[in-house]
Design a protein around this motif. Structure first.
Motif, PDB file in Angstrom:
ATOM      1  N   GLU A 127      -5.916   3.763   9.203  1.00 38.72           N
ATOM      2  CA  GLU A 127      -7.375   3.571   9.641  1.00 38.72           C
ATOM      3  C   GLU A 127      -8.025   4.978   9.350  1.00 38.72           C
ATOM      4  N   ASP A 128      -9.159   5.041   8.841  1.00 39.66           N
ATOM      5  CA  ASP A 128     -10.052   5.389   8.458  1.00 39.66           C
ATOM      6  C   ASP A 128      -9.406   6.349   7.256  1.00 39.66           C
ATOM      7  N   CYS A 129      -9.686   6.520   6.279  1.00 39.63           N
ATOM      8  CA  CYS A 129      -9.370   6.676   4.665  1.00 39.63           C
ATOM      9  C   CYS A 129      -9.959   6.666   3.869  1.00 39.63           C
ATOM     10  N   TYR A 130     -10.363   6.933   3.213  1.00 34.36           N
ATOM     11  CA  TYR A 130     -10.908   6.695   1.734  1.00 34.36           C
ATOM     12  C   TYR A 130     -10.206   7.158   0.414  1.00 34.36           C
ATOM     13  N   ILE A 131      -9.684   6.194  -0.032  1.00 34.72           N
ATOM     14  CA  ILE A 131      -8.957   5.507  -1.191  1.00 34.72           C
ATOM     15  C   ILE A 131      -9.488   5.826  -2.482  1.00 34.72           C
ATOM     16  N   VAL A 132      -9.025   6.697  -3.635  1.00 32.40           N
ATOM     17  CA  VAL A 132      -9.362   6.142  -4.622  1.00 32.40           C
ATOM     18  C   VAL A 132      -8.127   6.299  -6.050  1.00 32.40           C
ATOM     19  N   SER A 133      -7.563   5.331  -6.737  1.00 30.33           N
ATOM     20  CA  SER A 133      -6.491   4.563  -7.190  1.00 30.33           C
ATOM     21  C   SER A 133      -6.270   4.344  -8.118  1.00 30.33           C
ATOM     22  N   GLY A 134      -5.366   4.769  -9.273  1.00 32.99           N
ATOM     23  CA  GLY A 134      -5.275   3.491 -10.454  1.00 32.99           C
ATOM     24  C   GLY A 134      -4.306   2.231 -10.036  1.00 32.99           C
ATOM     25  N   ASP A 135      -4.015   2.387  -9.034  1.00 34.15           N
ATOM     26  CA  ASP A 135      -3.207   1.144  -8.568  1.00 34.15           C
ATOM     27  C   ASP A 135      -3.795   0.490  -7.678  1.00 34.15           C
ATOM     28  N   ASP A 136      -3.043   0.144  -6.424  1.00 38.76           N
ATOM     29  CA  ASP A 136      -4.060  -1.114  -5.219  1.00 38.76           C
ATOM     30  C   ASP A 136      -3.643   0.107  -3.929  1.00 38.76           C
ATOM     31  N   CYS A 137      -4.982   0.185  -3.018  1.00 34.41           N
ATOM     32  CA  CYS A 137      -5.394   1.603  -2.776  1.00 34.41           C
ATOM     33  C   CYS A 137      -4.093   1.667  -0.827  1.00 34.41           C
TER      34      CYS A 137
END
Length: 476
Positions: A257-267
């Motif tokens: 919960e309550d995460c911020y994700i910027v990714s080159g694949d699945d978050c």
């Protein structure tokens, strides 16, 4: 209590008055003596955790050097080994103070907290000689990058109980560009390291940290239970290979919960083993709640279920998620040979902006560890529920591709508004080998998902046990 603090407290003992007198005399002669001072960066630090610790120490107590150049691998190992003696006496915290702490992999211990202060940066070594080799995961049968073994994760633990990795938004930097370059040049003979991997463990908390540039997956709890992952900022270039944010893998009772994700694949990628190896290992991911997560991943999913799902995935509850410039929202990935199931998936409250797909299910995700998979091992995909979704700037509303002679069934979609983009595709709903119902969905779904009035897709009212776990307020 840190080693330094203990030394200072020992000076209160009357038996050391003679030593104090000697120090005063030496000081008057301008002879340099070691100062005894309490580390000043810990004033009134409070933090939430599943358990507080009786003892604590600072990395510098063990000779840590935070210049970003000196290796601290042996320092971390020594500190954690020494602090492990307190496991049965209230546990211990290792405090990483401000600085840049270069290190190779190190292993955690039970009843232990790793705490990164504000301004602390753990830097992953790019010296391969510092990275131990591990065997392949039994539910995978081979490495993801190469058939052989794999490099240890930067922060690793196995067969542990009660572990906390947290801080004041301190940073762990995987310095992944070294590994991404080797991957692109096909120079890997072992699978790249994960940033944090906890195996065969129970009662795990990972929270309040910034994680950047992992060599591959960032957070990988595997074969574990009772896991809380909260308040993480996870950042990788959107073109970096396989930098999944959080991958609960054959885990039970997990809260993200309550995460911020910027990714080159699945978050977030929910997994449970690969083909015949996952089927044999037979450990599902189940009782998982994911909520209040924001994802940016132009080439992948906000939440992927699979493709390695051969131990089964069930009872996943996803709510109040946001995706921006992301390929798809909740994606199911499977194939002939996977076996097992993805069932009882509940999704509500998605806010999506600039998506290629809103709904995407793939029954032909054909990556296999080897040719030994069983062609008769057909996955069961059923009980997939979506409701209360708003999406803007969408290219395709849905691509739902089941398996011939093995349709995906029990799909329910209700209360969904999709605003298509200027580059919209004429066929908004592309459906094959699926069955289910819809209600109040715009644009109109495919004929395989007919309208059924008054349908409101289900979302459980009960709480999972992990949702009832309350944090304690701990202090340093």
């Amino acid at each position: 209590m840190s080693h330094t603090m203990k030394q200072c407290l020992h000076l209160r003992n009357p038996h050391v008055l003679g030593v104090i007198s000697l120090i005063i005399i030496l000081g008057s002669l301008n002879v340099k003596v070691a100062e005894c001072r309490v580390y000043s960066g810990l004033a009134n630090i409070e933090y939430p955790a599943i358990n507080c610790r009786k003892h604590s120490a600072v990395l510098t107590d063990f000779g840590g050097v935070g210049d970003g150049k000196t290796s601290n691998t042996k320092v971390f190992e020594s500190a954690i080994t020494k602090l492990s003696q307190y496991a049965s006496d209230g546990g211990a915290t290792l405090i990483v103070p401000p600085g840049k702490w270069l290190t190779g992999p190190f292993n955690l211990t039970s009843h232990f907290t790793l705490f990164l202060q504000k301004g602390a940066v753990i830097l992953a070594s790019q010296n391969e000689l510092e990275w131990p080799h591990l065997p392949v995961l039994p539910s995978y049968g081979r490495g993801r990058d190469a058939p052989g073994g794999r490099f240890s994760s930067l922060i690793f633990g196995t067969n542990l109980t009660d572990v906390v990795i947290t801080g004041q938004n301190g940073t762990i930097d995987g310095q992944g560009s070294y590994w991404w370059d080797k991957f692109h040049k096909k120079q890997l003979t072992l699978t790249r390291p994960y940033m944090i991997e906890i195996m065969y463990s129970d009662k795990i908390q990972i929270s309040s940290l910034t994680l950047v540039n992992s060599p591959t997956w960032f957070v990988h709890p595997v074969y574990s239970s009772n896991i809380i992952i909260t308040g993480l900022t996870i950042l990788a270039p959107v073109d970096s290979p396989n930098t999944d944010g959080i991958d609960p893998d054959s885990c039970t009772n997990t809260r993200i919960e309550d995460c911020y994700i910027v990714s080159g694949d699945d978050c977030i990628a929910v997994k449970s083993g690969w083909d015949e190896y996952g089927i044999k290992f037979g450990k599902p991911t189940q009782h998982l709640v994911i909520r209040r997560v924001t994802c940016i991943s132009p080439d992948s999913a906000m939440v992927a279920l699979g493709s390695e799902m051969s131990g089964g995935i069930e009872d996943v509850r996803v709510e109040d998620l946001t995706a921006i410039n992301t390929e798809s929202a909740i994606r199911i990935k499977t194939a002939v040979g996977r076996g097992a199931y993805v069932k009882n998936i509940f999704v509500r409250g998605l806010n999506l902006n600039t998506m290629k797909y809103v709904f995407w299910m793939t029954g032909s995700y054909g990556e296999h560890p080897d040719p030994k998979f069983d062609p008769k091992a057909l996955p069961i995909i059923t009980g997939i529920n979506y409701k209360d979704i708003v999406a803007k700037n969408v290219t395709y509303s849905a691509k739902l591709e089941g398996i011939s002679n093995d349709p995906f069934t029990g799909i329910c979609i209700s209360n969904v508004t999709i605003q298509v983009s200027a580059q919209q595709k004429k066929l908004q709903w592309n459906c094959t080998n699926v069955a289910g119902i819809t209600n109040n969905v715009t644009p109109s779904p495919c004929a395989l998902l007919p309208q059924k009035d008054k349908t409101d897709c289900v979302f459980p009212n009960d709480k999972l046990p992990i949702e009832n776990v309350q944090f304690k307020t701990c202090s340093l």
